[in-house]
Design a protein around this motif. Sequence first.
Motif, PDB file in Angstrom:
ATOM      1  N   MET A  22       0.831  -1.196   0.000  1.00 35.96           N
ATOM      2  CA  MET A  22       0.000   0.000   0.000  1.00 35.96           C
ATOM      3  C   MET A  22       0.867   1.248   0.000  1.00 35.96           C
ATOM      4  N   SER A  23       0.512   2.205  -0.850  1.00 36.37           N
ATOM      5  CA  SER A  23       1.239   3.466  -0.930  1.00 36.37           C
ATOM      6  C   SER A  23       0.362   4.602  -0.435  1.00 36.37           C
ATOM      7  N   THR A  24       1.006   5.654   0.024  1.00 37.07           N
ATOM      8  CA  THR A  24       0.306   6.882   0.400  1.00 37.07           C
ATOM      9  C   THR A  24       0.811   8.002  -0.502  1.00 37.07           C
ATOM     10  N   ILE A  25      -0.108   8.651  -1.180  1.00 38.46           N
ATOM     11  CA  ILE A  25       0.255   9.600  -2.230  1.00 38.46           C
ATOM     12  C   ILE A  25      -0.621  10.840  -2.148  1.00 38.46           C
ATOM     13  N   THR A  26       0.007  12.011  -2.225  1.00 29.69           N
ATOM     14  CA  THR A  26      -0.736  13.257  -2.419  1.00 29.69           C
ATOM     15  C   THR A  26      -0.586  13.669  -3.871  1.00 29.69           C
ATOM     16  N   ILE A  27      -1.703  13.977  -4.509  1.00 32.47           N
ATOM     17  CA  ILE A  27      -1.698  14.388  -5.916  1.00 32.47           C
ATOM     18  C   ILE A  27      -2.268  15.791  -6.011  1.00 32.47           C
ATOM     19  N   LYS A  28      -1.472  16.721  -6.508  1.00 32.97           N
ATOM     20  CA  LYS A  28      -1.932  18.090  -6.699  1.00 32.97           C
ATOM     21  C   LYS A  28      -2.134  18.329  -8.191  1.00 32.97           C
ATOM     22  N   ILE A  29      -3.321  18.794  -8.547  1.00 28.69           N
ATOM     23  CA  ILE A  29      -3.638  19.058  -9.950  1.00 28.69           C
ATOM     24  C   ILE A  29      -3.838  20.554 -10.125  1.00 28.69           C
ATOM     25  N   GLY A  30      -3.024  21.139 -10.985  1.00 29.51           N
ATOM     26  CA  GLY A  30      -3.057  22.576 -11.190  1.00 29.51           C
ATOM     27  C   GLY A  30      -4.213  23.031 -12.062  1.00 29.51           C
ATOM     28  N   SER A  31      -4.521  24.331 -11.991  1.00 32.54           N
ATOM     29  CA  SER A  31      -5.651  24.901 -12.736  1.00 32.54           C
ATOM     30  C   SER A  31      -5.500  24.716 -14.236  1.00 32.54           C
ATOM     31  N   ASN A  32      -4.278  24.874 -14.741  1.00 26.00           N
ATOM     32  CA  ASN A  32      -4.086  24.757 -16.185  1.00 26.00           C
ATOM     33  C   ASN A  32      -4.256  23.334 -16.681  1.00 26.00           C
ATOM     34  N   VAL A  33      -4.175  22.354 -15.777  1.00 21.34           N
ATOM     35  CA  VAL A  33      -4.441  20.970 -16.162  1.00 21.34           C
ATOM     36  C   VAL A  33      -5.942  20.728 -16.231  1.00 21.34           C
ATOM     37  N   LEU A  34      -6.675  21.374 -15.346  1.00 16.09           N
ATOM     38  CA  LEU A  34      -8.109  21.110 -15.201  1.00 16.09           C
ATOM     39  C   LEU A  34      -8.982  21.945 -16.120  1.00 16.09           C
ATOM     40  N   THR A  35      -8.410  22.934 -16.788  1.00 18.06           N
ATOM     41  CA  THR A  35      -9.205  23.828 -17.615  1.00 18.06           C
ATOM     42  C   THR A  35      -8.771  23.763 -19.070  1.00 18.06           C
ATOM     43  N   GLY A  36      -9.714  24.054 -19.954  1.00 19.26           N
ATOM     44  CA  GLY A  36      -9.434  24.084 -21.382  1.00 19.26           C
ATOM     45  C   GLY A  36      -9.212  25.502 -21.866  1.00 19.26           C
ATOM     46  N   PRO A  37      -9.009  25.667 -23.168  1.00 15.46           N
ATOM     47  CA  PRO A  37      -8.767  26.997 -23.741  1.00 15.46           C
ATOM     48  C   PRO A  37      -9.926  27.963 -23.500  1.00 15.46           C
ATOM     49  N   ASP A  38     -11.147  27.417 -23.292  1.00 12.43           N
ATOM     50  CA  ASP A  38     -12.306  28.271 -23.063  1.00 12.43           C
ATOM     51  C   ASP A  38     -12.433  28.718 -21.616  1.00 12.43           C
ATOM     52  N   ARG A  39     -11.433  28.380 -20.800  1.00 13.90           N
ATOM     53  CA  ARG A  39     -11.399  28.757 -19.379  1.00 13.90           C
ATOM     54  C   ARG A  39     -12.458  28.038 -18.557  1.00 13.90           C
ATOM     55  N   ARG A  40     -13.050  27.003 -19.090  1.00 10.26           N
ATOM     56  CA  ARG A  40     -14.007  26.194 -18.359  1.00 10.26           C
ATOM     57  C   ARG A  40     -13.347  24.886 -17.952  1.00 10.26           C
ATOM     58  N   LEU A  41     -13.947  24.195 -16.994  1.00  9.65           N
ATOM     59  CA  LEU A  41     -13.392  22.919 -16.561  1.00  9.65           C
ATOM     60  C   LEU A  41     -13.364  21.935 -17.723  1.00  9.65           C
ATOM     61  N   ASN A  42     -12.247  21.250 -17.867  1.00 10.89           N
ATOM     62  CA  ASN A  42     -12.077  20.227 -18.903  1.00 10.89           C
ATOM     63  C   ASN A  42     -12.520  18.896 -18.300  1.00 10.89           C
ATOM     64  N   VAL A  43     -13.792  18.563 -18.475  1.00  9.99           N
ATOM     65  CA  VAL A  43     -14.356  17.380 -17.826  1.00  9.99           C
ATOM     66  C   VAL A  43     -13.700  16.104 -18.342  1.00  9.99           C
ATOM     67  N   ASP A  44     -13.379  16.063 -19.618  1.00 14.07           N
ATOM     68  CA  ASP A  44     -12.706  14.869 -20.161  1.00 14.07           C
ATOM     69  C   ASP A  44     -11.374  14.628 -19.454  1.00 14.07           C
ATOM     70  N   ARG A  45     -10.634  15.700 -19.236  1.00  7.74           N
ATOM     71  CA  ARG A  45      -9.346  15.576 -18.533  1.00  7.74           C
ATOM     72  C   ARG A  45      -9.583  15.116 -17.094  1.00  7.74           C
ATOM     73  N   MET A  46     -10.557  15.694 -16.443  1.00  8.34           N
ATOM     74  CA  MET A  46     -10.868  15.318 -15.065  1.00  8.34           C
ATOM     75  C   MET A  46     -11.266  13.839 -14.981  1.00  8.34           C
ATOM     76  N   GLU A  47     -12.027  13.371 -15.950  1.00  6.31           N
ATOM     77  CA  GLU A  47     -12.445  11.967 -15.948  1.00  6.31           C
ATOM     78  C   GLU A  47     -11.250  11.037 -16.117  1.00  6.31           C
ATOM     79  N   ASP A  48     -10.302  11.430 -16.947  1.00  7.11           N
ATOM     80  CA  ASP A  48      -9.122  10.587 -17.148  1.00  7.11           C
ATOM     81  C   ASP A  48      -8.258  10.541 -15.892  1.00  7.11           C
ATOM     82  N   LEU A  49      -8.091  11.678 -15.239  1.00  6.20           N
ATOM     83  CA  LEU A  49      -7.314  11.708 -13.999  1.00  6.20           C
ATOM     84  C   LEU A  49      -8.019  10.901 -12.901  1.00  6.20           C
ATOM     85  N   ALA A  50      -9.347  11.019 -12.834  1.00  9.17           N
ATOM     86  CA  ALA A  50     -10.104  10.258 -11.845  1.00  9.17           C
ATOM     87  C   ALA A  50      -9.992   8.756 -12.109  1.00  9.17           C
ATOM     88  N   ARG A  51      -9.979   8.372 -13.374  1.00 11.86           N
ATOM     89  CA  ARG A  51      -9.806   6.948 -13.718  1.00 11.86           C
ATOM     90  C   ARG A  51      -8.505   6.414 -13.139  1.00 11.86           C
TER      91      ARG A  51
END
Length: 359
Positions: free
Chosen positions: A1-30
Amino acid sequence: MSTITIKIGSNVLTGPDRRLNVDRMEDLARQIAVLHSRGDKVVLVSSGAMAAGRGMTSDYEHLDPVAQRQLLSSIGQVKLIDTWQQIFSAHNIKIGQLLLTKQDLRTRAHYLNMKNCVDVLWNSGVLPVVNENDAVSLTGLMFTDNDELSALIASMMDCQKLIILSNIDGIFDGDPKDPSAHVITEVRRGTSVAQYVQASKSDFGRGGMVTKCRMAQKTAGAGIDVYIANGSASDTILRIADDDSSLVRTHFEAAGRNTAVKKWIAYSDGFATARIVVNEGAATALLDTSRVSSLLPVGIKEIEGNFKKDDIVIIADESGKNIAVGRVATDKDTALRQVGAKRQRPIVHYDYLFVYPQV
């Protein structure tokens, strides 16, 4: 078992339209769901509230910067956490939201209470999702950005790894836009990368690569492996968790493990009430990693500010450079009476002293 902190920055979570990039979020959640299914314990430090807020309203440009932050983070945090909740529900993962300010961690008691909260969530199979409470954070007591918050969380929970996901592959040995520049894949203890770091900030976040490097080196010095990597690359989280060295990223090598108290002290310098200036001999002794040294009265040259017993203080050398942070064993008046005296008890004992990594 590992213990991990994952920090995801705003530019990773948002697209060019400045809205949340849900596809990216779904892949990270997977990817996080895979770790969760293995029994790994993960803390997700998620930026993106203000970026999400910008995607929900345009009625903020007339406001001053503080009011903009309060408006956008307030409405955006609801959108951000609701989106994460929906995404993780598809993986049968419950999430718990923690919104922190720096004041929430100002004492050892507050710090331990927060640690207990994360432990409760972990032990209940709940994924903690952490963000700074920008709506109520005072400017003078804000985290530098979520890089600092994630480093503190990783240290607090004694994580083995801290993964910082950005929109570039890591720390470059030149301008990342220059085709001849390459990613520095390994940063050994005592190695400096300051000459390579770009001082620019992202479009959404408060910090930049300077902050990431500073926090990465401090966290590695506290005994945690730190990775700065591209959050949009394929399976970045899983490849780092599995120690896939073929992934292009920057790895800050962990030093020896520190005690829980030292880890708390390492990130408590923002609460320091005073600064103690030490002479050359004391500075040399404290910086010598081959020996165990406390700060003794004989090594003190000057005390700036005031402190009571158990307060946090900064320790600086004669040139004014901050070299350590620690918890004092006495009050200022007692310390002043002992300055220069030999065979006295430590002003800051080694067990309550964190020496900054020298780079």
